[in-house]
Enzyme design. Structure first.
Site, short mmCIF file in Angstrom:
data_model
loop_
_atom_site.label_atom_id
_atom_site.label_comp_id
_atom_site.label_asym_id
_atom_site.label_seq_id
_atom_site.Cartn_x
_atom_site.Cartn_y
_atom_site.Cartn_z
N ASP A 91 0.85 -1.20 0.00
CA ASP A 91 0.00 0.00 0.00
C ASP A 91 0.89 1.24 0.00
O ASP A 91 2.10 1.15 0.18
CB ASP A 91 -0.93 -0.01 1.23
N HIS A 106 8.62 -5.43 -1.62
CA HIS A 106 7.71 -6.41 -2.23
C HIS A 106 6.83 -5.79 -3.31
O HIS A 106 5.83 -6.38 -3.70
CB HIS A 106 6.84 -7.08 -1.16
N THR A 173 5.30 -6.67 11.87
CA THR A 173 5.63 -7.80 11.02
C THR A 173 5.83 -9.06 11.86
O THR A 173 6.41 -9.01 12.93
CB THR A 173 6.87 -7.52 10.13
N LEU A 199 2.16 -5.99 17.71
CA LEU A 199 1.01 -6.26 18.60
C LEU A 199 1.34 -7.35 19.60
O LEU A 199 0.92 -7.33 20.76
CB LEU A 199 -0.20 -6.68 17.75
C1 BV8 Z 1 13.24 -14.61 -2.08
C2 BV8 Z 1 3.29 -10.36 -2.00
C3 BV8 Z 1 15.39 -15.08 -3.07
C4 BV8 Z 1 2.76 -9.02 -1.94
C5 BV8 Z 1 4.68 -11.34 -0.35
C6 BV8 Z 1 15.18 -18.21 3.42
C7 BV8 Z 1 15.94 -17.23 2.76
C8 BV8 Z 1 15.44 -16.64 1.61
C9 BV8 Z 1 14.20 -16.99 1.10
C10 BV8 Z 1 13.44 -17.94 1.75
C11 BV8 Z 1 13.93 -18.55 2.90
N1 BV8 Z 1 12.99 -19.45 3.32
C12 BV8 Z 1 11.93 -19.41 2.46
C13 BV8 Z 1 12.17 -18.52 1.50
C14 BV8 Z 1 11.26 -18.22 0.40
C15 BV8 Z 1 10.18 -17.18 0.73
C16 BV8 Z 1 9.69 -17.18 2.13
O1 BV8 Z 1 10.17 -16.39 2.96
N2 BV8 Z 1 8.71 -18.02 2.42
C17 BV8 Z 1 8.13 -18.03 3.75
C18 BV8 Z 1 6.65 -18.38 3.64
C19 BV8 Z 1 8.92 -19.04 4.60
N3 BV8 Z 1 10.67 -15.86 0.38
C20 BV8 Z 1 10.58 -15.44 -0.90
O2 BV8 Z 1 10.18 -16.13 -1.82
C21 BV8 Z 1 11.08 -14.02 -1.17
N4 BV8 Z 1 12.04 -14.04 -2.24
O3 BV8 Z 1 13.52 -15.23 -1.09
O4 BV8 Z 1 14.09 -14.46 -3.18
C22 BV8 Z 1 16.28 -14.33 -2.16
C23 BV8 Z 1 16.97 -15.03 -1.17
C24 BV8 Z 1 17.80 -14.34 -0.32
C25 BV8 Z 1 17.96 -12.97 -0.45
C26 BV8 Z 1 17.27 -12.29 -1.43
C27 BV8 Z 1 16.42 -12.97 -2.27
C28 BV8 Z 1 9.92 -13.14 -1.63
C29 BV8 Z 1 8.97 -12.90 -0.51
C30 BV8 Z 1 7.89 -11.88 -0.94
C31 BV8 Z 1 6.61 -12.59 -1.04
N5 BV8 Z 1 5.52 -11.64 -1.26
N6 BV8 Z 1 3.55 -10.76 -0.64
C32 BV8 Z 1 1.41 -9.04 -1.30
O5 BV8 Z 1 0.54 -9.80 -1.76
O6 BV8 Z 1 1.29 -8.26 -0.36
S1 BV8 Z 1 4.99 -11.74 1.28
C33 BV8 Z 1 3.76 -11.17 2.30
O7 BV8 Z 1 4.20 -11.48 3.64
C34 BV8 Z 1 3.61 -9.67 2.29
O8 BV8 Z 1 4.51 -8.98 1.46
C35 BV8 Z 1 3.87 -9.30 3.74
O9 BV8 Z 1 4.36 -8.04 3.88
C36 BV8 Z 1 4.86 -10.33 4.09
C37 BV8 Z 1 5.23 -10.48 5.54
O10 BV8 Z 1 4.04 -10.55 6.28
P1 BV8 Z 1 3.82 -9.44 7.43
O11 BV8 Z 1 3.91 -8.10 6.80
O12 BV8 Z 1 4.76 -9.73 8.54
O13 BV8 Z 1 2.32 -9.72 7.82
P2 BV8 Z 1 1.77 -10.85 8.81
O14 BV8 Z 1 0.30 -10.92 8.63
O15 BV8 Z 1 2.60 -12.10 8.63
O16 BV8 Z 1 2.11 -10.28 10.26
C38 BV8 Z 1 1.45 -9.10 10.70
C39 BV8 Z 1 2.02 -8.78 12.08
O17 BV8 Z 1 1.44 -7.55 12.51
C40 BV8 Z 1 1.69 -9.83 13.14
O18 BV8 Z 1 2.87 -10.12 13.87
C41 BV8 Z 1 0.66 -9.13 14.03
O19 BV8 Z 1 0.81 -9.50 15.39
C42 BV8 Z 1 1.00 -7.67 13.83
N7 BV8 Z 1 -0.13 -6.76 14.01
C43 BV8 Z 1 -1.44 -6.97 13.65
N8 BV8 Z 1 -2.16 -5.87 13.98
C44 BV8 Z 1 -1.30 -4.96 14.52
C45 BV8 Z 1 -0.01 -5.52 14.54
N9 BV8 Z 1 1.06 -4.87 15.05
C46 BV8 Z 1 0.86 -3.63 15.54
N10 BV8 Z 1 -0.36 -3.01 15.56
C47 BV8 Z 1 -1.45 -3.65 15.06
N11 BV8 Z 1 -2.65 -3.03 15.09
#
Ligand code: BV8
Length: 225
Positions: A91, A106, A173, A199
């Site tokens: 966003d 991202h 995050t 949170l």
């Molecule tokens: C890549 C698309 C190669 C956009 C997204 C190890 C090393 C490297 C890679 C990997 C690895 N292990 C696995 C991988 C591969 C993978 C990965 O990480 N998989 C996960 C599932 C294990 N990663 C990739 O494929 C990435 N690319 O690795 O390329 C490379 C390697 C090394 C170095 C460079 C490159 C690409 C990842 C991007 C994927 N695209 N989304 C979209 O649709 O939005 S990811 C998606 O998750 C979003 O982008 C989002 O931002 C991201 C993370 O999520 P969060 O933002 O943390 O959101 P979440 O809901 O999880 O958490 C919210 C938090 O907020 C919670 O903790 C909650 O308590 C808190 N909260 C809630 N309300 C509040 C609050 N806090 C405060 N106040 C509130 N009111």
């Protein structure tokens, strides 16, 4: 010289009404990540993926930056040239709150790109696979979003900023997506103080020197003050 590096995730936009991913009613509980956030899913069903991001683009356009976004913009104004926001969010709430030094690792809902030639452009409200590319006219349009398995944007700039940081702050995050979830370790190796504002304790809370938990709209302004 960047001294304060701030990583934000979906939680900073939660109080602006935009869904998070992994909370109870999060996006990944309603959509299959593999179908809407991978290049393979896009290849299988581009219309479904465009529908998913068109809905999120509409929601983001209607959302209003909250007190946490505003506090970060105030911090940047008070410390010119010293603050960098690296956001995982797609966003534009940081920019609409007044932040200028923002890297979208991202991608961005406000951008489209051509899967044929790589050209990027400002996205209209609705994108479709057959939206012609302004550069090559191919009908291979995709959201300018980094999906799982794709290389995030700005990585060299991000790693350079983290190496020079005195303070690394992660806000809203879960620490579940890489490489963003490992930035805190890179920051600690560089000697930075590390602070989690979330949170609840994230998956990587033990990597942080300090952690404060609560709603971003309360704890981020209190930290910036
Ligand atoms: C890549 C698309 C190669 C956009 C997204 C190890 C090393 C490297 C890679 C990997 C690895 N292990 C696995 C991988 C591969 C993978 C990965 O990480 N998989 C996960 C599932 C294990 N990663 C990739 O494929 C990435 N690319 O690795 O390329 C490379 C390697 C090394 C170095 C460079 C490159 C690409 C990842 C991007 C994927 N695209 N989304 C979209 O649709 O939005 S990811 C998606 O998750 C979003 O982008 C989002 O931002 C991201 C993370 O999520 P969060 O933002 O943390 O959101 P979440 O809901 O999880 O958490 C919210 C938090 O907020 C919670 O903790 C909650 O308590 C808190 N909260 C809630 N309300 C509040 C609050 N806090 C405060 N106040 C509130 N009111």
């Amino acid at each position: 010289m960047t001294k304060i590096v701030i990583l934000t995730g979906a939680g900073i936009s939660a109080e602006s009404g935009l869904g998070t991913f992994r909370d109870i009613d999060g996006l990944w509980s309603r959509y299959d990540l593999d179908e809407v956030a991978t290049p393979e899913g896009f290849a299988r069903n581009p219309a479904l993926v465009h529908e998913f991001y068109n809905a999120r683009r509409r929601n983001a356009a209607e959302a209003i930056p909250n007190a946490a976004h505003a506090a970060l913009a105030r911090l940047e104004a008070a410390r010119p040239g010293e603050v960098l926001i690296i956001t995982q969010n797609i966003d534009d709430l940081h920019e609409r709150a007044g932040s200028r030094n923002v890297l979208h690792m991202h991608g961005q809902l406000t951008r489209a790109c051509c899967a044929a030639c790589g050209h990027g452009w400002s996205a209209p409200a609705e994108l479709h696979a057959d939206t012609p590319c302004p550069a090559c006219a191919a009908q291979a349009t995709r959201p300018d979003i980094v999906w799982f398995g794709e290389f995030p944007y700005h990585m060299e700039e991000i790693w350079a900023a983290i190496r020079a940081a005195e303070l690394f702050v992660a806000i809203g995050t879960s620490g579940s997506v890489y490489p963003a979830a490992a930035f805190v370790q890179d920051a600690r190796r560089a000697g930075a103080h590390t602070l989690e504002l979330n949170l609840e304790p994230s998956q990587t809370v033990s990597d942080f020197t300090e952690a404060r938990h609560g709603r971003a709209s309360a704890i981020v302004p209190a930290w910036v003050a």
